[in-house]
Design an enzyme around this catalytic site. Structure first.
Site, PDB file in Angstrom:
ATOM      1  CE  LYS A 106     -14.710  44.037  49.352  1.00 24.09           C
ATOM      2  NZ  LYS A 106     -15.605  44.205  48.257  1.00 24.09           N
ATOM      3  CE  LYS A 206     -11.591  44.012  46.316  1.00 24.92           C
ATOM      4  NZ  LYS A 206     -11.765  45.215  45.501  1.00 24.92           N
TER       5      LYS A 206
HETATM    6  N1  HSE Z   1     -15.512  48.829  45.576  1.00 24.57           N
HETATM    7  C1  HSE Z   1     -14.546  47.978  44.933  1.00 24.57           C
HETATM    8  C2  HSE Z   1     -13.685  48.810  44.009  1.00 24.57           C
HETATM    9  C3  HSE Z   1     -15.140  46.858  44.149  1.00 24.57           C
HETATM   10  O1  HSE Z   1     -13.844  50.027  43.903  1.00 24.57           O
HETATM   11  O2  HSE Z   1     -12.807  48.219  43.382  1.00 24.57           O
HETATM   12  C4  HSE Z   1     -15.635  45.740  45.006  1.00 24.57           C
HETATM   13  O3  HSE Z   1     -14.613  45.193  45.785  1.00 24.57           O
END
Ligand code: HSE
Length: 427
Positions: A106, A206
């Site tokens: 991402k 995201k």
């Molecule tokens: N570290 C992210 C989370 C997952 O805790 O959702 C990977 O994007």
């Protein structure tokens, strides 16, 4: 007749191992159903001697990126390195060499979407990134294809599992942030360095991708307002619950005409909202389109097999399409030509303060808000007096962010001290 596709991996941590296992265990089904057989020829790793839970054949692992990027037999490069560099550099090289890219990255994608897409278009290669947002949830494909007949004006996402796990435990058990974080690290649910998750950056990358697709205009990562959960206290969660709210780290994107707002911050939502029940490390995306109306996607946003589910589906898609498609943006390549980023958003606010328990105090506090045109929806005095002060919780009607900030800075410290401000979304 089976079509044989040779692929290379860049990186092989949790996700790469998951993809390998899924291709091994599900390869016959894919061949039977889709007539495709994937062969992993090379896997780039940092350390060839590291013990792994997958038994790779001896000649598959390599620590030389060229073995993946310059092998003419490799048609698709699947990337699980994460982070901006060296991943971005490798992705550009792969696309430049005409290799289709399937990525879970991402960060590289949100920061360099335009350049990656340009390189893909130039060589006719495909660029697939379902796994970059919300793991197994097919939100990218849904926005790119299944929801094309919609003008999407709102997205609310719980797009980070780590923070949702922490807030869920704080909400359910009244535990404090530091204790739950430590526990989550012990359980492997939070990274040893949790900053990207708890500071909201992961969610912001995201959101930049989701909002760009939903609004058909590039919403750069730098335009996303970000506030994490590190300052969230159990007391605010409790006070909100008493008023019928649940606290979530929401990734919010709204579009009104050409005005767009994108923000990630702790948010109170009504406890009967479908997102309020998304608990633990689950992810969810709730959106509104003018034709589809409200819709919610729920699933696992991380983990080896859930992420592998998205990657292998992308591999199948990439290997089956006759022509690769790329999203079109009204405002590419200059991201600020048409869509305007609005930072003075309007929403109700939850404000907690410690106030003197004396006649006239409430009047003076209310006046600070009234002077800025902020109307109060509810005021609640809570608990016992301590040092002559009580907890006061205010919920405002929908108000401008800037007006509320001006109102709280105009509070006289003699009569009230601000403890927290949390934005509210009423749906
Ligand atoms: N570290 C992210 C989370 C997952 O805790 O959702 C990977 O994007």
């Amino acid at each position: 007749m089976t079509k044989h596709i040779v692929i290379g991996f860049l990186g092989c941590g949790n996700v790469g191992s998951g993809v390998w296992r899924l291709l091994e265990g599900f390869g016959d089904a894919i061949e039977h159903r889709a007539g495709l057989r994937f062969h992993v020829k090379k896997v780039l790793v940092r350390d060839l001697t590291k013990k792994r839970d997958v038994a790779f054949p001896a000649d598959v692992l390599t620590d030389n990126p060229d073995d993946v990027l310059t092998d003419p037999e490799i048609q698709i490069v699947a990337e699980f390195l994460g982070g901006e560099e060296p991943a971005y550099k490798y992705l550009l090289r792969a696309l430049g060499a005409g290799k289709t890219v399937v990525t879970a990255n991402k960060v590289a994608f949100a920061l360099h979407w335009h350049e990656l897409q340009k390189a893909a278009k130039a060589s006719g290669a495909g660029l697939y990134y379902e796994a970059a947002v919300c793991g197994a949830i097919p939100i990218i494909h849904s926005l790119e294809e299944s929801l094309q007949a919609n003008f999407i004006d709102k997205i609310y996402g719980i797009v980070n599992g780590t923070t949702n796990y922490i807030l869920t435990r704080m909400s359910k058990n009244g535990e404090d942030y530091a204790t739950v974080l430590k526990d989550a690290q012990k359980l492997g649910l939070a990274e040893p360095d949790p900053a990207a998750d708890v500071e909201g950056l992961d969610a912001a990358y995201k959101l930049s991708i989701l909002a760009s697709l939903a609004f058909h205009g590039r919403v750069p990562f730098e335009d996303v307002y970000v506030e994490g959960i590190t300052r969230v206290g159990a007391e605010d969660i409790r006070c909100g619950q008493d008023l019928g709210y649940t606290l979530k780290l929401l990734a919010i994107a709204k579009r009104k005409g050409l005005d767009v707002e994108t923000r990630v911050h702790p948010t109170f939502i009504r406890s009967d909202h479908p997102l309020a029940n998304v608990s633990g490390s689950f992810n969810a995306v709730y959106l509104h389109g003018h034709a589809c109306k409200e819709m919610m996607f729920l699933g696992r946003g991380a983990g080896d097999m859930p992420t592998a589910s998205a990657i292998v589906s992308d591999l199948e898609r990439a290997a089956s399409v006759r022509k690769h498609l790329y999203p079109t943006f009204e405002n590419a390549p200059n991201p600020r030509v048409t869509l305007k980023n609005n930072t003075d958003w309007q929403c109700p606010f939850y404000i907690r303060m410690l106030a003197k328990d004396e006649p006239g105090v409430l009047y003076r506090i209310a006046k600070c808000f009234a002077d800025q045109g902020v109307s109060l929806a509810a005021v609640q005095q809570k608990g016992e007096q301590a040092n002559g002060r009580v907890t006061l919780v205010i919920i405002t009607h929908t108000a401008s962010e800037k007006a509320v900030q001006r109102a709280v800075t105009s509070l006289d410290g003699e009569i009230a001290t601000l403890k927290s401000i949390i934005r509210v979304e009423e749906e």
